[in-house]
Design a protein around this motif. Sequence first.
Motif, PDB file in Angstrom:
ATOM      1  N   THR A 154       5.958  -2.950  -6.989  1.00 39.49           N
ATOM      2  CA  THR A 154       6.410  -3.001  -5.774  1.00 39.49           C
ATOM      3  C   THR A 154       5.547  -2.610  -5.182  1.00 39.49           C
ATOM      4  OG1 THR A 154       7.888  -0.710  -5.937  1.00 39.49           O
ATOM      5  CG2 THR A 154       9.450  -2.817  -6.278  1.00 39.49           C
ATOM      6  N   GLU A 155       4.219  -1.796  -4.850  1.00 41.25           N
ATOM      7  CA  GLU A 155       3.552  -1.492  -4.342  1.00 41.25           C
ATOM      8  C   GLU A 155       2.300  -2.683  -4.572  1.00 41.25           C
ATOM      9  OE1 GLU A 155       3.544   0.918  -2.096  1.00 41.25           O
ATOM     10  OE2 GLU A 155       5.541   1.546  -2.784  1.00 41.25           O
ATOM     11  N   PHE A 156       2.027  -3.320  -5.232  1.00 44.30           N
ATOM     12  CA  PHE A 156       1.481  -4.441  -5.469  1.00 44.30           C
ATOM     13  C   PHE A 156       0.729  -5.188  -4.323  1.00 44.30           C
ATOM     14  CE2 PHE A 156       0.851  -8.897  -6.115  1.00 44.30           C
ATOM     15  CZ  PHE A 156      -1.021  -9.113  -6.260  1.00 44.30           C
ATOM     16  N   GLN A 157       2.308  -5.882  -4.141  1.00 47.07           N
ATOM     17  CA  GLN A 157       2.619  -6.921  -2.883  1.00 47.07           C
ATOM     18  C   GLN A 157       1.821  -6.214  -1.328  1.00 47.07           C
ATOM     19  OE1 GLN A 157       4.879  -5.879  -4.630  1.00 47.07           O
ATOM     20  NE2 GLN A 157       5.159  -8.120  -6.203  1.00 47.07           N
ATOM     21  N   SER A 158       2.191  -4.399  -1.167  1.00 47.47           N
ATOM     22  CA  SER A 158       1.584  -4.405   0.198  1.00 47.47           C
ATOM     23  C   SER A 158       0.532  -3.951  -0.636  1.00 47.47           C
ATOM     24  CB  SER A 158       2.249  -2.911  -0.061  1.00 47.47           C
ATOM     25  OG  SER A 158       2.540  -2.232  -1.176  1.00 47.47           O
ATOM     26  N   GLN A 159       0.074  -2.877  -1.311  1.00 50.29           N
ATOM     27  CA  GLN A 159      -1.804  -2.500  -1.658  1.00 50.29           C
ATOM     28  C   GLN A 159      -2.366  -3.853  -1.533  1.00 50.29           C
ATOM     29  OE1 GLN A 159      -2.200  -0.800  -5.526  1.00 50.29           O
ATOM     30  NE2 GLN A 159      -0.594   0.592  -4.866  1.00 50.29           N
ATOM     31  N   LEU A 209      -1.050  -2.366   7.738  1.00 49.20           N
ATOM     32  CA  LEU A 209      -0.996  -3.813   6.321  1.00 49.20           C
ATOM     33  C   LEU A 209      -0.575  -3.234   5.671  1.00 49.20           C
ATOM     34  CD1 LEU A 209      -4.036  -3.723   8.810  1.00 49.20           C
ATOM     35  CD2 LEU A 209      -4.129  -5.823   7.203  1.00 49.20           C
ATOM     36  N   HIS A 210      -0.876  -2.044   5.066  1.00 49.40           N
ATOM     37  CA  HIS A 210       0.221  -2.496   3.483  1.00 49.40           C
ATOM     38  C   HIS A 210       1.583  -1.903   3.865  1.00 49.40           C
ATOM     39  CE1 HIS A 210       1.354   0.466  -0.384  1.00 49.40           C
ATOM     40  NE2 HIS A 210       2.376   0.617   0.232  1.00 49.40           N
ATOM     41  N   GLU A 211       1.925  -1.058   4.943  1.00 53.02           N
ATOM     42  CA  GLU A 211       4.074  -1.275   5.010  1.00 53.02           C
ATOM     43  C   GLU A 211       4.122  -2.569   5.305  1.00 53.02           C
ATOM     44  OE1 GLU A 211       5.020   0.520   3.818  1.00 53.02           O
ATOM     45  OE2 GLU A 211       3.726   2.602   3.805  1.00 53.02           O
ATOM     46  N   PHE A 212       3.461  -3.562   6.285  1.00 51.53           N
ATOM     47  CA  PHE A 212       3.430  -5.053   6.548  1.00 51.53           C
ATOM     48  C   PHE A 212       3.681  -5.387   5.285  1.00 51.53           C
ATOM     49  CE2 PHE A 212       2.174  -9.333   8.600  1.00 51.53           C
ATOM     50  CZ  PHE A 212       3.829  -9.573   9.213  1.00 51.53           C
ATOM     51  N   GLY A 213       2.938  -5.363   3.997  1.00 47.38           N
ATOM     52  CA  GLY A 213       3.139  -6.386   3.169  1.00 47.38           C
ATOM     53  C   GLY A 213       4.512  -5.943   1.989  1.00 47.38           C
ATOM     54  N   HIS A 214       4.876  -4.817   2.615  1.00 47.89           N
ATOM     55  CA  HIS A 214       6.576  -4.912   1.952  1.00 47.89           C
ATOM     56  C   HIS A 214       7.362  -5.522   2.983  1.00 47.89           C
ATOM     57  CE1 HIS A 214       5.685  -1.352  -0.673  1.00 47.89           C
ATOM     58  NE2 HIS A 214       4.904  -0.374   0.350  1.00 47.89           N
ATOM     59  N   ALA A 215       6.798  -5.438   4.523  1.00 47.31           N
ATOM     60  CA  ALA A 215       8.272  -6.768   5.255  1.00 47.31           C
ATOM     61  C   ALA A 215       8.039  -7.941   4.230  1.00 47.31           C
ATOM     62  CB  ALA A 215       7.310  -5.992   6.638  1.00 47.31           C
ATOM     63  N   ARG A 270       2.356   9.161   2.225  1.00 47.85           N
ATOM     64  CA  ARG A 270       2.193   7.597   2.448  1.00 47.85           C
ATOM     65  C   ARG A 270       2.264   6.796   2.419  1.00 47.85           C
ATOM     66  NH1 ARG A 270      -3.874   6.094   2.106  1.00 47.85           N
ATOM     67  NH2 ARG A 270      -3.920   3.280   3.015  1.00 47.85           N
ATOM     68  N   LYS A 271       2.376   6.308   1.066  1.00 43.78           N
ATOM     69  CA  LYS A 271       2.708   4.823   0.557  1.00 43.78           C
ATOM     70  C   LYS A 271       4.405   4.935   0.125  1.00 43.78           C
ATOM     71  CE  LYS A 271      -1.447   3.299   0.240  1.00 43.78           C
ATOM     72  NZ  LYS A 271      -2.966   2.996  -1.051  1.00 43.78           N
ATOM     73  N   TYR A 272       4.640   6.349   0.324  1.00 37.43           N
ATOM     74  CA  TYR A 272       6.441   6.308   0.127  1.00 37.43           C
ATOM     75  C   TYR A 272       7.046   4.816   0.478  1.00 37.43           C
ATOM     76  CZ  TYR A 272      10.897   8.639  -1.335  1.00 37.43           C
ATOM     77  OH  TYR A 272      11.905   8.023  -1.361  1.00 37.43           O
ATOM     78  N   LEU A 273       7.523   4.141  -0.039  1.00 38.94           N
ATOM     79  CA  LEU A 273       8.414   2.566  -0.123  1.00 38.94           C
ATOM     80  C   LEU A 273       9.538   3.125   0.173  1.00 38.94           C
ATOM     81  CD1 LEU A 273       9.198   0.090   0.451  1.00 38.94           C
ATOM     82  CD2 LEU A 273       9.037  -0.050  -2.238  1.00 38.94           C
ATOM     83  N   ASN A 274      10.555   3.234   0.888  1.00 38.36           N
ATOM     84  CA  ASN A 274      12.129   3.258   1.650  1.00 38.36           C
ATOM     85  C   ASN A 274      13.154   2.041   1.770  1.00 38.36           C
ATOM     86  OD1 ASN A 274      13.943   5.609   1.894  1.00 38.36           O
ATOM     87  ND2 ASN A 274      13.979   5.200   4.241  1.00 38.36           N
TER      88      ASN A 274
HETATM   89 ZN   LIG Z   1       4.397   1.341  -0.656  1.00 40.88          ZN
END
Ligand SMILES: [Zn+2]
Length: 717
Positions: free
Chosen positions: A532-537, A505-511, A2-6
């Motif tokens: 890098t998962e901080f900003q999205s979380q 929202l999480h993925e939008f945080g990455h954006a 689910r939270k895999y950042l690609n």
């Molecule tokens: Zn993520």
Amino acid sequence: MRKYLNITTLKSLVVCSLIISTSCTQKNENAENMNTDNVLLQEWTGPYGGVPAFDKMNLTDLKSALEFGMKKNLEDIHAITNNSEAPTFENTIAAMEKAGKELNRVFKYYGIWSANLSSEEFRKIQGEMAPILSDFNSKISQNKELFIRIKKVYDDSLITPLEADQQRVVQLTYEGFAMNGAELDKTKKERYAAINKELSTLYTNFGNNVLADEENYVVYLTKEQLGGLSDGMIKSMAKIATDKGQEGKYAIPNTRSYMSPFLTYSTERELRKKVWNNYYSRGDNGDEFDNNENIAKILKLRKERVGLLGYDNYATWRLQNRMAKTPENAMNLMNAVWPSAIARVKEEVKDMQAVANASGKKITIEPWDYRYYAEKVRKQKYDLDSDEVKQYLQLDKLTQALFFVADELFNYTFTPVKEGSVPVFHEDVKVWDVTNKTTGEHIGLWYLDPFARPGKRSGAWATTYRSHTTFDGKKTVLASNNSNFVKPAPGEAVLVSWDDATTFLHEFGHALHFFSSEVKYPTLNGGVRDYTEFQSQVLERWLSTDKVINQFLVHYKTGKVIPKELVAKIKKASTFNQGFATTEYLASAIMDMKFHMTDPTNIDVDAFERETLNELNMPKELVMRHRTPHFGHVFSGEGYATAYYGYMWADVLTADASEAFAEAPEGFYDKDLAAKMVKYLFAPRNSMDPAEAYKLFRGRDAKIDALMRDRGFQVTK
Ligand SMILES: [Zn+2]
């Protein structure tokens, strides 16, 4: 996943690699002529500083584009090493930052085929190209002449420091090369490259074996066996069975998106056991698709490779440039949370056993019962009906909520671009123009690919097609978010679960992390895996703020705001089942680390997993979230190897930062604190040490207490 950042930027591939061309002139010219028409290589044209030609991409161009791109990249590197002038930041480091533009472009299309539009045809090319790309990377990362120049610039910078951002690029580049074998002698370098090549094939095989077990183990149900399942799920299962030539039956594919709801709702205990068994045995069936042997080989090769560099184990090598710095620091965090997590599991099992007993069933809670009885406890204890919640979570409104939050925190405005003005790879993809609300300055484009389709990978992720940099002319950002919502009939609202809304929202945080970048050089856009998962979380936290609730969480038919009592129930239930969630996650994260701290010489993978779980006192009522034989994060590549802990590492920061907002005068919409967050935790990306950046934001290091409170665990001093 689910939270895999690609982040499929080629920088991640190329950052530690540059090349020497070996092909003859004649061949080069042929390749050049052959590829002038190749869309995948061409510079991006059109509005917004140029955009990918997604409407013209063709798989038949891919192989030759990759080959040509690699060749050009090697030529770029050759030009750097051939420079007769003494190495400087400009003629070496900055030149490397510019190298490989063509290949970079090809990889953006490659990423789309890999994640959004996959096909058997593509996977064939992927398998064929994996060892070739590995060789290509080795040619750059082990280029002696190049490394000598980098080292000279680095050594000089220790005497005469460069500007802060240049200094950081030099440091990251130097360390990246040193970490990847650039300093080895010729024999060791050859072995190093051979290991990487062998690994690239093992990774592909690992992933394919898991896929095979997901495809081969389908459970078919009859009409009498559908007890407890929702209409939507039954319809979907019927369609899949029909597609597989089993008309009249109901199929449960061997994937998380079917396993999880089936185990949560099905009243058929024996079938739950069967589905559970299939899922958690992926890659572990003792047949041609068994991964245990692959894992042993991977572990041995990784250990041998870091041994060439003088490291005791893979974990120590890998964590040196992560925020955690050492495996011990990561283990300390996990060990601190583990006892509370398994203690909570005991309480959860007790609650579930009571429900089972009260229903007159003479059973003991087994792993295939956990989700089923947890759901019953949830209803009883929290009276929370997830279907009721869904009626207030419409995809369109949630998208507006994203824009609202981006406006409040980042001062961004999102405006839809004129249909057809920016090419897309599928009609479902929509594009927005992102501008600074005050100045009107164009910041980038946001692509959203919201719906599931065959060939699209599951889960949700964020990626960039272009990142912000200024060293070579200002580049604006092209960022995208991708989800797998079920496409509705025309005119109907897309209703999503609370979890899916959170992920959105999480993925939008990455954006937003991509859009807010203020770095000069591409390397500084790189992510630090446990950061890098901080900003999205952290962005997830805005879903339950009053301003979002009151404006956007409205009933899809009546338009009425979600009732306060329902929100209160959701918040109250947020610590529910945290024993299960934290324990299944941590068991995987600890296993990942332990596998890479041990000596794998005579390893029996199965026994190692069993013994490690025994030592941990793993509760017998649940399993690792990803059992070793199908732990793709760790064994189908290196992206998340000894990095699975990173989600919790980042969550410590997330919980701590959220408490800062909760305590701020204007709460989550406090302008001063938001500005600080953007300035220190988003805009610098990797141009600053993350631990230092966090201290500037919070005035101190992050503490673990907030995370414990979040999960409803005891804070022990
Ligand atoms: Zn993520």
